[in-house]
Design a protein around this motif. Structure first.
Motif, PDB file in Angstrom:
ATOM      1  N   CYS A   1      -6.443  -1.600  -0.249  1.00 19.68           N
ATOM      2  CA  CYS A   1      -6.008  -1.617   1.146  1.00 19.68           C
ATOM      3  C   CYS A   1      -7.185  -1.149   2.018  1.00 19.68           C
ATOM      4  O   CYS A   1      -8.071  -0.452   1.544  1.00 19.68           O
TER       5      CYS A   1
ATOM      6  N   CYS B   1      -0.076   3.553   3.118  1.00 26.62           N
ATOM      7  CA  CYS B   1       0.351   3.093   4.436  1.00 26.62           C
ATOM      8  C   CYS B   1       1.848   2.824   4.464  1.00 26.62           C
ATOM      9  O   CYS B   1       2.450   2.753   5.533  1.00 26.62           O
TER      10      CYS B   1
ATOM     11  N   CYS C   1       0.842  -1.184   0.000  1.00 22.61           N
ATOM     12  CA  CYS C   1       0.000   0.000   0.000  1.00 22.61           C
ATOM     13  C   CYS C   1       0.879   1.235   0.000  1.00 22.61           C
ATOM     14  O   CYS C   1       1.622   1.464   0.961  1.00 22.61           O
TER      15      CYS C   1
HETATM   16 ZN   LIG Z   1      -3.184   1.413   2.979  1.00 27.07          ZN
END
Ligand SMILES: [Zn+2]
Length: 971
Positions: A437, A183, A180
């Motif tokens: 995600c 993130c 991701c």
């Molecule tokens: Zn993410």
């Protein structure tokens, strides 16, 4: 109406006070150890979670009644991203999350701030979930509870990882992982929206060129490069011209971004819509053919490069898109500056032949399925079928040069290797299907440098996993192949990340072990943690030596004692807990965890523990639908478990979750179902209390009908037992509750007239009570509270939870009696039919049973049937050998015809039984039931043998009598 919650609280308190589900080793008593995936406490549980946990509890309770010393523990999975992701959303005041927390789960608003740290949220919800599990009546040994961020747990996980590394199963390297970008973390199934596993595939990138500009077409079928008729670009999406490692490429804007994560040097030169390039010509690097760039809306810019080579003969999407383009209105051609006459010349170029198929598999399949639109969802299926047929059975045709006659399987690799070495192709990792995600961002593939992996691709390790699986009990057994497939397919798995709660990698503490890797052998940890918590050693002293000793029996106990400052006797006690309860007998989880958690569990046990401690079984179940739809927050159809328990009662809820489907299928829940099951249980309970109130005396004297009831009871016990072996809980409940109840109702009707006779009363009451006791026991795993309540009402002092699980008593099985009772049951149905058809209110019913010579013929028919020689001619000839029958020459053929028909429909075992039983005195049989018939129909009943001299037969019905089928006259 019964108040379920009152009964439930009463028994939960009694179990708790007596500590009945706290399990320790008992010498000489067999154990059964089962666990279920510990929850991620990032939200309260809802009905969907209830199924897996209830099934585990049902399993635990069933094994307990079978006499096992059952251990069923529970803990909390704090580590990993699920909790963190939820905390982030809460801190960002995500309106959908707030709506769910406040309005669906009824979390008090003033408590929300407690949930704004990972530990705060996990603690809050673990307590909430625990309370729910207690209210559901789960028979859990709570003394073994822990969280995955406890210091002891971390020491245990360190040990696991050191072991894996010693065996060579941990490797470091570059590898593509789902990632991701927002993130900044690797992403596994548990981190994605809808729990979708990001599946990574290596695509071939074939370099079609226009002068020095490369159009990198992504494909999984490089061998079809010989059949390319054109290149597809999506005219409406953004493409870019980029410098990639020194070459000029045209790719979708999405692809340019992804190429950077894959380790390429990427520099964007210009941006434009795909439409700008439509009509240009490119060169096919393998054939030197000039091919046009054409527009297609099915091209997804997020898929690999966004440049697609078109092979209509072998790719259904391409064929449909090309045909659709050919048939487009004139304006389309004008819009892109295309010449319609040129386009219509483009024909599929077939380069693969399959025996038994036509020229082009793709064209055939599209026509067969009637697909005309490139956005038709059926194209996915068509593509799969064509690919699979060609891959397994296809051969390359002569138009593929040096690859002619190769199988597709071989050509695929050969063509790819040759193109790469000639500079005509390269490769690119991408996801097979898009995945998001939990944070909302698209997951991409990142080539990860110096990442730590668990190498599930290790062939020797795979062999161990297969060996273990072969010796495992897999429920439902249909799924065994799925596990085998996953074992073969698993490769490397990234096992650490740089954020989140959890245990640092012991040799590289900047990495945190991720949550699908720290949850694979913790079943062993339940066995030892209770004593560790009691002794409270210094966590830092629980080094490898400690775990080696308690789990593997390695090392010198005195030395371990010196280092850990735990007395030897205590160390031995901890080890004894492990050796007693291990191996794990059954692991429960949802079916969606087969591709990761469940298979990882097998691998990791096999790596670390000796064979005798490998897991022995897995039970999985499908999910829960709400009134036919998937449960989801957006559909607003989630019922929190706590609400449901309050509303329907735990027992009705448990039964509803278990009764709607066998484990493999999805269960369909609805509030109406839970309510109606509650009503049924209510009735059952009221009835049970009435039965319990009637005392039983010793004098028992069975009549045939009592034997019938007891025999039927054995049949249902048998069915329930067979079903429980495979955890077919739906079938168990049906046998134990509904089917048995139907027979009990029949029995009650049959004995209703007899009950008036004093000497029968006690026996009948005894039989009814016997049925009830059995039924309550069979239901105990499903409705444990109600069962205890009834058991107590029946005058018992011990918990029914520990009563013996019923097994069929062979001595009580009376097939003959059941056979005879069927005559009565069939007769009742016959009379009802007659009354229905004629519409008369009967004042008298006459039964005529078959006479002796008919029985003789019938017996001969049975004998012939057993010898496999039954036909009308043979039966007649056989009958004429008998003098008495010969005298009835005229009547025999007609009778033989109907008897042959009857016997042919009779099951083999029934034929055998009826032969053994011989001629039956049907007059006596029906006379015994006369009172019942009189009561049922409110009229007189007469019974004759058709040859009785005193027979009254005004409608001339008697001659229709057949063995096992008396003739009937209703007047
Ligand atoms: Zn993410």
């Amino acid at each position: 109406m019964v108040d379920w919650n009152v009964i439930e609280e009463k028994w939960q308190k009694k179990w708790d006070d007596a500590g009945v589900f706290e399990t320790d080793p008992i010498e000489g008593k067999s154990k059964y150890y089962l666990t279920v995936a510990y929850p991620y406490p990032n939200s309260p549980q809802h009905i969907g979670h209830g199924r897996t946990y209830t099934l585990t509890d049902v399993h635990a309770r069933y094994r307990r009644m079978q006499g096992y010393n059952v251990l069923f523990p529970m803990a909390w999975h704090f580590t990993g991203t699920p909790v963190i992701a939820m905390v982030e959303r809460l801190k960002n005041r995500d309106p959908r999350l707030l709506q769910t927390f406040l309005n669906i789960y009824n979390i008090p608003e003033d408590q929300l701030h407690e949930l704004e740290t990972s530990v705060g949220m996990a603690t809050y919800f673990s307590q909430e979930i625990k309370l729910g599990m207690q209210k559901m009546g789960f028979s859990i040994d709570w003394r073994r509870e822990f969280t995955t961020i406890d210091p002891y747990y971390s020491k245990f996980i360190e040990w696991q990882f050191k072991k894996l590394r010693e065996k060579g199963y941990i490797i470091q390297g570059s590898h593509p992982v789902g990632w991701c970008p927002r993130c900044g973390n690797p992403v596994g199934q548990h981190d994605t929206v809808g729990d979708k596993e990001p599946e990574i595939e290596e695509f071939s990138i074939i370099k079609f060129r226009h002068n020095d500009t490369v159009y990198p077409a992504a494909t999984l079928r490089p061998e079809t490069v010989f059949g390319v008729t054109n290149i597809w670009l999506n005219p409406d999406v953004l493409y870019v011209e980029v410098k990639v490692d020194g070459e000029t490429w045209i790719v979708s804007a999405d692809a340019a971004n992804k190429l950077q994560f894959l380790g390429h040097e990427v520099e964007i030169i210009s941006e434009f819509l795909g439409s700008k390039l439509i009509g240009n010509n490119l060169t096919n690097p393998m054939t030197d053919d000039e091919i046009p760039i054409l527009p297609a809306t099915f091209v997804n810019p997020k898929n690999a490069t966004g440049v697609v080579m078109s092979v209509p003969a072998h790719a259904p999407f391409d064929y449909v898109a090309l045909e659709q383009l050919k048939n487009s209105p004139k304006q389309i051609f004008e819009k892109y500056g295309l010449r319609q006459s040129e386009i219509s010349k483009l024909k599929p170029i077939s380069l693969i032949s399959i025996d038994g198929w036509g020229e082009s598999a793709s064209v055939d399949m599209v026509k067969k399925m009637g697909i005309t639109d490139q956005n038709d969802p059926k194209l996915g299926k068509a593509t799969k079928e064509v690919y699979s047929a060609e891959y397994h059975n296809g051969k390359l045709r002569s138009n593929t040069g040096q690859y002619a006659n190769m199988t597709v399987e071989n050509a695929k690799e050969a063509v790819q290797e040759d193109m790469i070495s000639d500079g005509h192709a390269s490769t690119m990792y991408d996801l097979i299907e898009p995945v998001q995600c939990r944070c909302g961002s698209d997951v991409i593939v990142k080539i990860f440098e110096n990442q730590w992996f668990i190498n599930y691709g290790d062939q020797g390790w795979k062999a161990l996993a297969h060996e273990n699986l072969n010796n495992m009990e897999i429920i439902p057994k249909e799924l065994r192949r799925e596990y085998d497939h996953v074992i073969d397919w698993l490769k490397r798995k990234a096992c650490a990340r740089n954020v989140g709660m959890g245990t640092p990698l012991p040799w590289a503490p900047e990495w945190i072990i991720e949550s699908l890797s720290d949850s694979v052998i913790y079943m062993s940890y339940y066995t030892v943690i209770k004593d560790i918590n009691r002794i409270k050693p210094d966590a830092e002293k629980l080094t490898e030596l400690f775990w080696d000793y308690i789990y593997l029996g390695l090392g010198d106990v005195e030395a371990v004692s010196n280092i850990t400052e735990i007395p030897i006797t205590e160390l031995e006690k901890i080890r004894e807990q492990f050796t007693y309860f291990y191996p794990l007998d059954a692991r429960h989880s949802g079916r969606d965890l087969i591709p990761n958690h469940l298979t990882f569990m097998i691998f990791n046990h096999d790596a670390i523990f000796p064979r005798e401690n490998w897991p022995k079984g897995i039970v999985v179940n499908g999910s829960v639908l709400m009134e036919g739809s998937k449960m989801s927050k957006s559909l607003n159809n989630i019922i929190p478990l706590a609400t449901a328990i309050q509303q329907f009662g735990a027992d009705p809820l448990r039964l509803s979750l278990m009764i709607t489907a066998e484990p493999l299928k999805d269960a369909d829940f609805s509030p109406e179902l839970a309510k109606s099951i509650g009503d049924n249980l209510d009735k059952f309970y009221t009835n049970a209390l009435q039965i319990a109130a009637i005392p039983i005396e010793d004098e028992i004297e069975y009549a045939e009908i009592d034997m019938w009831m007891l025999s039927r009871l054995q049949k249902y016990i048998k069915e329930a037992n067979e079903a429980m072996i495979e955890m077919k809980v739906r079938k168990t409940i049906h046998s134990a509750l509904y089917n048995l109840n139907q027979d009990l109702e029949w029995y009650m009707k049959r004995v209703a007239p007899q009950k008036l006779r004093n000497e029968r009363k006690n026996t009948i009451q005894y039989v009814i009570r016997k049925v009830l006791e059995t039924q309550v026991k069979l239901l105990t795993p499903f409705t444990p509270h109600l069962s205890e309540e009834i058991w107590e009402a029946l005058g018992n002092e011990d918990f029914i939870a520990f009563e013996k699980w019923p097994i069929p008593d062979e001595k009580l099985i009376r097939q003959d009696t059941e056979e005879l009772e069927n005559i009565i049951r069939d007769s009742i149905e016959d009379v009802k039919k007659i009354i229905n058809v004629t519409g008369i209110t009967p004042y008298q019913i006459s039964f005529y049973t078959a006479t002796g010579w008919k029985w003789k013929v019938y017996m001969k028919a049975l004998v012939l049937s057993q010898k496999g020689r039954l036909d009308i001619g043979t039966l007649i000839r056989d009958s004429f050998k008998d003098d008495e029958l010969k005298a009835r020459q005229k009547e025999i053929p007609a009778l033989a015809r109907t008897l042959v028909e009857d016997v042919k429909k009779t099951p083999v075992e029934t034929v055998k039984r009826r032969l053994d039983m011989g001629v039956i005195n049907e007059v006596n049989l029906i006379e015994d039931a006369a009172g019942f018939f009189q009561k049922e129909f409110g009229c007189d009943v007469k019974i004759y043998n058709e040859s009785d001299p005193w027979v009254e037969d005004p409608a001339n019905r008697a001659k229709r009598a057949k063995p096992y089928r008396p003739a009937i006259y209703v007047a």
